[in-house]
Design a protein around this motif. Structure first.
Motif, PDB file in Angstrom:
ATOM      1  N   VAL A   1       0.850  -1.198   0.000  1.00  0.00           N
ATOM      2  CA  VAL A   1       0.000   0.000   0.000  1.00  0.00           C
ATOM      3  C   VAL A   1       0.885   1.247   0.000  1.00  0.00           C
TER       4      VAL A   1
ATOM      5  N   ILE B   1      -7.859   0.417  -3.381  1.00  0.00           N
ATOM      6  CA  ILE B   1      -8.298  -0.124  -2.086  1.00  0.00           C
ATOM      7  C   ILE B   1      -9.182   0.843  -1.314  1.00  0.00           C
TER       8      ILE B   1
ATOM      9  N   VAL C   1      -0.604  -4.124   2.955  1.00  0.00           N
ATOM     10  CA  VAL C   1       0.320  -3.628   3.975  1.00  0.00           C
ATOM     11  C   VAL C   1       1.040  -2.374   3.479  1.00  0.00           C
ATOM     12  N   GLY C   2       0.923  -1.295   4.243  1.00  0.00           N
ATOM     13  CA  GLY C   2       1.582  -0.034   3.899  1.00  0.00           C
ATOM     14  C   GLY C   2       2.708   0.294   4.856  1.00  0.00           C
TER      15      GLY C   2
ATOM     16  N   MET D   1      -3.883  -5.751   7.484  1.00  0.00           N
ATOM     17  CA  MET D   1      -3.056  -4.575   7.237  1.00  0.00           C
ATOM     18  C   MET D   1      -1.810  -4.699   8.142  1.00  0.00           C
TER      19      MET D   1
END
Ligand SMILES: *Cc1c(COP(=O)(O)O)cnc(C)c1O
Length: 220
Positions: free
Chosen positions: A23, A67, A211-212, A194
Motif C-alpha cells: 500500500v 483499495i 500492507v503499507g 493490514m
C-alpha cells in the motif's frame, strides 16, 4: 530498515498462497520504485487521481489495486488499467465499473467490501446485502466485471481478540458462500489484513493482505 529490507523480510514470512499488496498511498514514486526493484509488482492506492499519476510515471507491469472507498464518477479515470478494485459496496457501483470496463474491452476484477467492524463509520455491505447482490439475476449481464472475493477491515482497536472474532466471522461466511456459481462470480480472494493485523488475518484464511506502514514506514 529500508523499504526493500522490510519487503523482503515480510515476504519471507508469508505463506505461499497469500498475495501481498504493497500500500503506497501518499508515498512518492521513488519509494514505489525501491519496492519495485525488490520485485514487488502489486501496489495499492486509495485515491483514484493519485493512482493514475503514479500509473503514468511508473513501469507498466505494475498491477494497481484500488483499495479506497469508491466514488462512482471517478471509475472512468482508472478503467483502462486498474487490476483489482477492492472496495465495492454498492450494486450500482458494479454497474458503473461494468460500463467503463466495456469501453476499454476489459473485464475488471472486483471485491465486495464486507462490513465486519463494530464501528459505525466503516463502509461496506452487511452479509444479507452481499447475498442479495450475488443472487441478483441481472448480475450475470454485467459481463465486463468479475467478482473474485471479498475485502474487509477490522475495527480500529488494539484488542486482538476482537479483531480475531471479526475476521473469524468473515471466514465462516466466506466458506459458506464461496461455492456460489455464476458466470462472473468466482469467490477465491479474501482481502483482509493490514500492517497491524495481517498475522491475525492470515490465521483466518486471508489470501491477500494490504500492507503499507510496515513496508514504507508511517504516513504523515
Ligand atoms: C491504508 C490502508 C491499508 C494499509 O494500512 P497500513 O496500516 O499502512 O498497513 C490497508 N487497507 C486499506 C483499505 C487502507 O486504506
Amino acid at each position: 530498515m529500508s523499504i526493500s529490507k522490510n519487503l523482503i523480510a515480510l515476504k519471507a514470512s508469508l505463506p505461499k498462497e497469500v498475495t501481498l499488496v504493497a500500500v503506497s498511498k501518499t508515498k512518492p514514486v521513488a519509494a514505489i520504485l525501491e519496492a519495485y526493484n525488490a520485485e514487488q509488482r502489486i501496489f495499492g492506492e486509495n485515491k483514484v487521481q493519485e493512482m493514475v499519476c503514479k500509473y503514468e510515471e511508473l513501469p507498466k507491469d505494475i498491477k494497481w489495486h484500488m483499495i479506497g472507498h469508491l466514488q462512482r464518477n471517478k471509475i472512468k479515470h482508472m478503467a483502462h488499467f486498474v487490476d483489482l478494485i477492492h472496495g465495492v459496496d454498492h450494486y450500482k457501483t458494479l454497474i458503473e465499473i461494468n460500463k467503463q470496463a466495456k469501453k476499454h474491452h476489459r473485464i475488471i476484477r472486483c471485491l465486495l467490501q464486507v462490513k465486519i467492524a463494530a464501528e459505525e463509520t466503516k463502509f461496506g455491505l452487511d452479509v444479507s446485502s452481499i447475498e442479495s447482490i450475488l443472487q441478483t439475476k441481472a448480475l450475470e449481464e454485467l459481463t465486463n466485471i468479475k467478482i473474485v472475493g471479498f475485502m474487509a477491515m477490522a475495527s480500529f482497536t488494539n484488542n486482538k481478540a476482537q479483531i480475531a472474532t471479526e475476521f473469524s466471522k468473515l471466514k465462516t461466511f466466506f466458506n459458506y458462500i464461496k461455492n456460489t456459481k455464476k458466470k462472473n462470480v468466482v469467490l477465491k480472494t479474501l482481502s483482509i489484513g493490514m500492517s497491524s493485523d495481517y498475522k491475525i488475518a492470515i490465521e483466518n484464511d486471508s489470501t491477500m493482505i494490504r500492507v503499507g506502514a510496515a513496508i514504507f514506514g508511517n504516513r504523515n
